[in-house]
Design a protein around this motif. Sequence first.
Motif, mmCIF file in Angstrom:
data_model
loop_
_atom_site.group_PDB
_atom_site.id
_atom_site.type_symbol
_atom_site.label_atom_id
_atom_site.label_comp_id
_atom_site.label_asym_id
_atom_site.label_seq_id
_atom_site.Cartn_x
_atom_site.Cartn_y
_atom_site.Cartn_z
ATOM 1 N N SER A 32 41.473 42.455 43.667
ATOM 2 C CA SER A 32 41.390 43.110 42.323
ATOM 3 C C SER A 32 42.411 44.019 42.027
ATOM 4 O O SER A 32 42.642 44.869 42.834
ATOM 5 C CB SER A 32 40.036 43.671 41.964
ATOM 6 N N TYR A 80 43.730 45.983 34.624
ATOM 7 C CA TYR A 80 44.050 44.911 33.510
ATOM 8 C C TYR A 80 45.482 45.057 33.145
ATOM 9 O O TYR A 80 46.311 46.132 33.150
ATOM 10 C CB TYR A 80 43.367 45.324 32.368
ATOM 11 N N GLU A 101 41.676 36.824 34.342
ATOM 12 C CA GLU A 101 41.592 38.409 33.892
ATOM 13 C C GLU A 101 40.465 37.823 32.807
ATOM 14 O O GLU A 101 40.924 37.210 31.588
ATOM 15 C CB GLU A 101 42.785 38.663 33.398
ATOM 16 N N CYS A 102 39.271 38.142 32.862
ATOM 17 C CA CYS A 102 38.366 37.640 32.091
ATOM 18 C C CYS A 102 37.686 38.951 31.330
ATOM 19 O O CYS A 102 36.898 39.554 31.954
ATOM 20 C CB CYS A 102 37.180 36.855 32.759
ATOM 21 N N ALA A 103 37.903 38.945 30.046
ATOM 22 C CA ALA A 103 37.042 40.037 29.145
ATOM 23 C C ALA A 103 35.687 39.420 28.768
ATOM 24 O O ALA A 103 34.693 40.435 28.789
ATOM 25 C CB ALA A 103 37.997 40.149 27.859
ATOM 26 N N GLN A 138 39.482 34.492 25.513
ATOM 27 C CA GLN A 138 39.296 35.835 26.003
ATOM 28 C C GLN A 138 39.217 35.749 27.584
ATOM 29 O O GLN A 138 38.801 36.863 28.223
ATOM 30 C CB GLN A 138 38.125 36.252 25.374
ATOM 31 N N CYS A 139 39.291 34.621 28.137
ATOM 32 C CA CYS A 139 39.165 34.613 29.642
ATOM 33 C C CYS A 139 40.162 33.770 30.391
ATOM 34 O O CYS A 139 40.128 32.497 30.305
ATOM 35 C CB CYS A 139 37.771 34.106 29.770
ATOM 36 N N GLY A 175 42.474 38.368 25.334
ATOM 37 C CA GLY A 175 41.688 39.038 26.044
ATOM 38 C C GLY A 175 42.100 40.318 26.252
ATOM 39 O O GLY A 175 43.163 40.641 26.607
ATOM 40 N N SER A 231 40.472 43.224 28.085
ATOM 41 C CA SER A 231 40.057 44.009 28.951
ATOM 42 C C SER A 231 39.705 43.087 30.109
ATOM 43 O O SER A 231 40.189 41.915 29.936
ATOM 44 C CB SER A 231 38.677 44.729 28.442
ATOM 45 N N GLY A 232 39.284 43.502 31.118
ATOM 46 C CA GLY A 232 38.940 42.773 32.301
ATOM 47 C C GLY A 232 39.829 43.052 33.331
ATOM 48 O O GLY A 232 40.980 43.007 33.207
ATOM 49 N N THR A 239 37.504 34.058 39.740
ATOM 50 C CA THR A 239 37.383 34.292 38.289
ATOM 51 C C THR A 239 36.171 33.946 37.979
ATOM 52 O O THR A 239 35.533 32.938 38.139
ATOM 53 C CB THR A 239 38.271 33.241 37.633
ATOM 54 N N ASP A 288 34.356 33.005 34.929
ATOM 55 C CA ASP A 288 34.670 32.457 33.649
ATOM 56 C C ASP A 288 33.570 31.962 32.827
ATOM 57 O O ASP A 288 33.497 31.238 31.800
ATOM 58 C CB ASP A 288 35.789 31.359 33.744
#
Length: 604
Positions: A239, A242, A271-273, A279-280, A345, A347-348, A355, A357
């Motif tokens: 990880s 962002y 990268e999934c908000a 957004q994901c 997206g 954030s995340g 992921t 999702d």
Amino acid sequence: PQPVLDATIPSSYLWHDDRKSFQSFRQEFGLNSARSNASFTPKNQENNTSGILRHESIIQDAWSDTSTQQLQSSRLAPVINRIKSSLSWKRVLFEFALVLLFSSAIILPIVLPYTVANTGEIATTMCPTATPSIILTSTTASTSTSSSTSTSSTSTTSTSTTSTTSVTTTTSTALASCTSSCVNTTITTSSNLLALYPFDSNTNDQQNMYNGVINNGAAFSQGYVLNAIYLNGPSQFVSATYIDLTYKSFTIETWFYLTALNTSDANLFGECAAAANDQCLHLVIRNKYLFMGFYHDDCAGSTVLSTGQWYHAAFVYDYTNLKHLVYLNGNLDGSTGPSTGPYIGQSGAVTIGFTGDGGGVFYYQGYIDQLSVTARAKTACEILNDATLVSHFSFDNTWSDSGPNSLPYNIPQQGNPGMSIVTGHKNQALLFGANSAFFQSYSYTALGTINQPYTLALWIKPTYLNGTVLHLSSDSTGAGAWVIPVMGFTSASNFAIHTWTGSSTYIVGPILPLENWTHVVQTWGTSYGLRLYINGVPYASVTAATFNAAQSQMYLTVGNSLAGGTYNVGPFGGTTGAFWGAVDEFYVYSRELTAEDVCVLFRM
């Protein structure tokens, strides 16, 4: 049989500005030649060459009708009588002698280089707009195979028989065009590079902006370039913080090697908000295909993937045209749009190997290497180069690889290794001037992969016609469990190339000129087998159905065979020592370049 290439000599060398004077000479003496003025065009003059210059001289052409082979005696006799009776016959003969002298001064410098005793003459035809041809001499151009040779780093035993195999030779002709190729694509600078994870024993971002953290354990192992991260278990991933990719173009690339594969997702990058439209971001392998999604804005590849091999993947989002593009090994594998996205997206965390999702929690099993994030949509040619240009050493006041992988290198450590940077074919070059001199780059996974097409290309300027130009080995000593010299000079001073199909397969090429730059290219692949190019033009090819590689990362040594000089020597015999001379613009590709590619590379 010896392959003979067409000799294309620009007609301006022969005819130049004296064409008009010979036409006037013909008219003055009333000669009725059936040949029109158009017959003296550069195109026709070049088409009448066939490896050596035509024996017909300019004067013979002026006094004889080559289409009928008959003298025009009916009109010639009065002219001769007039000359004999003329008070100025001495002046006529004097002027005729001057014409002969002038013609010889033009013809002899071109004819004489073709007279080489006891050798075959080969003149290479250059690519369009290239510099004039150089003359290469060759005594042989054959290909042989020898059976079962086993080697090790300390000893070698071999039982071999030699047999001649058929050689497909290619006649050298100028290519119709030499402009359409990706090999001259400029390598991307780091100005748009947001993050790069080499995974060389750590998870740091090379840009030092988005350093990664290992979650739930992971290991590092041999990768595509040096090391890779190995994820092999539930909940293992990397990880990072962002990265803002909203409302913009981007390209995410990586090398990956699957150890397990099923119909669920294997997640490469995410990268999934939120599990909501656009957004994901999730870049995954879904149902054994590459898959790029923003959540309800998706693009799937078309090639079924498998375990046990390295792949290059590139995921491109073109914000200007609102398009998704998915590439596999440098080739477009799927696309959607226009009117898809953009990604919004805000954030995340970045996740590599996992992921979330909204459709479930899935993890990746296998190796991931050289993962990069670039803040623009790369072109198709850039991605092809990222996937297949393994290394490029320009030797322009640097030892470093300027290709996409930044491969490491070794050089002699003694105080005076006999190596120096000199004026090259293009900018600077590397000169070898001692038996201990060498340059070695390593971590060549493609050159260690069975049946992986490849191309080796460089300019060489030999001081002597002996030694090893390129040597491939599984060990840095030049020896090891897998060893062959791949380019060099035979005991007869011919340039030769060599590959391994389970036995030695090679092409013995021409004798190169000393102290002159020559571009040499070796390719192997399914199109032509083993092929040799000289100065941008195919020289010869031979059937070679396989490339029996070592299945490990390889070392490629320039200018020396080091401790591997006695192993699998192929056409080189006892000549696998040090190469004395200069090298420049050294390229390695993990694909078989086409004739068009090689021509462009020659002209760069």
